[in-house]
Design an enzyme around this catalytic site. Structure first.
Site, mmCIF file in Angstrom:
data_model
loop_
_atom_site.group_PDB
_atom_site.id
_atom_site.type_symbol
_atom_site.label_atom_id
_atom_site.label_comp_id
_atom_site.label_asym_id
_atom_site.label_seq_id
_atom_site.Cartn_x
_atom_site.Cartn_y
_atom_site.Cartn_z
ATOM 1 N N LYS A 1 9.884 70.898 113.033
ATOM 2 C CA LYS A 1 10.398 70.387 114.306
ATOM 3 C C LYS A 1 9.787 69.010 114.573
ATOM 4 O O LYS A 1 8.947 68.522 113.826
ATOM 5 C CB LYS A 1 10.045 71.325 115.469
ATOM 6 N N SER B 1 18.709 73.106 112.307
ATOM 7 C CA SER B 1 18.056 72.859 113.587
ATOM 8 C C SER B 1 17.555 71.429 113.747
ATOM 9 O O SER B 1 17.294 70.991 114.868
ATOM 10 C CB SER B 1 16.887 73.830 113.787
#
Length: 409
Positions: free
Chosen positions: A269, A207
């Protein structure tokens, strides 16, 4: 006729006598402390142990890479000195608790000379690794691993025997002293470092490609934003908020505890929205407070690993946030599910997170994640300390030395 002087045998060097007579050797060394070779021996022992560690997790080729060899020499030597002083102090304290009498100085001498088998093993390993042909890597690796194991066991026996003699303990109490100290020291040190300084994380998913690859192992800096309950092991509810708290900046790559859905899961993230920011995706372009984030098209990349399956080339961009932080992102699809979102105003005390792999990331764009409370942030991703992944078509996994030591931006 004058009386003749008695003949005396010269003392054997402790480097020779320690192998078979460790208790007699430490008794002699204790009378000559501070012994000048204690610290150099600890450095050599740490380097030898680091050689064993590399061979335990990799190959001879890995060891002979100049980067791995440099790390063994520098970090291994430093850890050897750290163990000498910390483990020596703990062992002396434990010995006194078990009824013995000794000092940390004598225990340090026992640790230094007890590590001679590891030093010898390290010399043999490095010599054989230097002359071994690359084609014989697998044939030589196992014997060297066995040699390293034997040297480690021998070193433990010598050290425990010398500790027992130095403290006036029985042999089994010397073994107990060394065993407890050897287990307690790294456990306490690792717990303190993990809680207050750096915590290691392994990247399991794509990701955050291309910034982070599957198989990257990264240290997260715990003190960057202060400490919350999630900075502690098992996240005990001891206090609310953050101690010495600081707000992350736009563009920081952070690891956080997911507050909803899969509770207890850590995500990594990039912070793109701060409290009060309005965040939206329009046509795959990130918008902050109504303005598109500047981005520049870069060369495409292969999409199989990034997008979860075989496919054509994937578009790659360089984005620059309003505060000047620049990083690369990739798009697997031109009209992906996450390319269009409603505008979200980041609540007070929260952050908006995005993955750099924009079409293959569960982040603040989905309800299962949403905006993240600042208190759930564990730390900021820093240095990649190890990386291992697919070596390419027809190749097995390989250590990605080119990524080790790089800083996540």
């Amino acid at each position: 006729m004058s009386d003749s002087l008695p003949l005396t045998m010269p003392e054997r060097s402790p480097f020779l006598s320690v192998w078979l007579h460790p208790r007699r050797t430490i008794a002699r060394i204790a009378g000559r402390l501070p012994y000048p070779l204690v610290v150099p021996l600890a450095v050599a022992g740490g380097i030898g142990s680091s050689f064993n560690t590399v061979l335990g997790f990799g190959t001879i080729s890995d060891l002979m890479d100049w980067r791995a060899l440099s790390a063994c020499l520098v970090l291994g030597g430093a850890l050897g000195v750290f163990d000498l002083y910390v483990l020596g102090a703990i062992a002396a304290w434990l010995a006194r608790r078990l009824g013995g009498q000794t000092s940390a100085v004598v225990m340090r001498a026992a640790l230094a000379f007890g590590g001679l088998p590891v030093v010898l093993g390290g010399v043999v390993i490095l010599t054989i690794a230097t002359v071994a042909p690359a084609s014989g890597d697998s044939a030589v690796l196992v014997p060297l691993q066995i040699l390293g194991g034997i040297c480690g066991i021998w070193a433990v026996g010598l050290t425990a025997a010398m500790m027992a003699e130095a403290a006036g303990l029985s042999l089994w109490r010397g073994v107990l002293t060394y065993a407890i100290a050897a287990l307690l020291m790294p456990a306490l040190g690792a717990l303190a470092i993990r809680t207050f300084a750096f915590q290691p994380f392994s990247v399991p998913a794509a990701s955050m490609m291309p910034t982070l690859l599957v198989g990257d192992n990264v240290f997260a800096t715990k003190y960057a934003y202060g400490y919350s309950r999630y900075s502690l092991p098992f996240a005990p509810p001891l206090f609310a908020g953050r101690i010495f708290g600081a707000m992350p900046a736009r563009g920081d790559v952070v690891v956080f505890r997911l507050p909803r859905g899969e509770g207890g899961v850590d995500y990594v993230k990039r912070v793109v929205g701060l409290p009060g920011d309005r965040v939206q995706m329009r046509g795959g372009v990130l918008h902050l407070n109504g303005q598109p984030v500047a981005r520049e098209r870069l060369a495409d990349v292969a999409g199989e690993e990034a997008c979860g399956g075989a496919g054509a080339a994937v578009k790659r961009w360089r984005e620059t946030l309003p505060n000047g932080v620049s990083f690369e992102t990739i798009d697997c699809l031109d009209h992906g599910f996450f390319d269009e979102t409603i505008e979200t105003t980041v609540p007070a005390g929260h952050l908006f997170m995005l993955g750099d792999n924009r079409d293959n990331s569960s982040d603040s764009r989905v309800s299962q994640v949403g905006t993240i409370p600042v208190d759930h942030v564990i730390g900021r991703f820093g240095m990649i300390f190890f990386s291992r992944g697919d070596g390419g078509e027809g190749e097995g996994p390989r250590t990605r030395f080119e990524r080790i030591g790089s800083v996540v931006r």
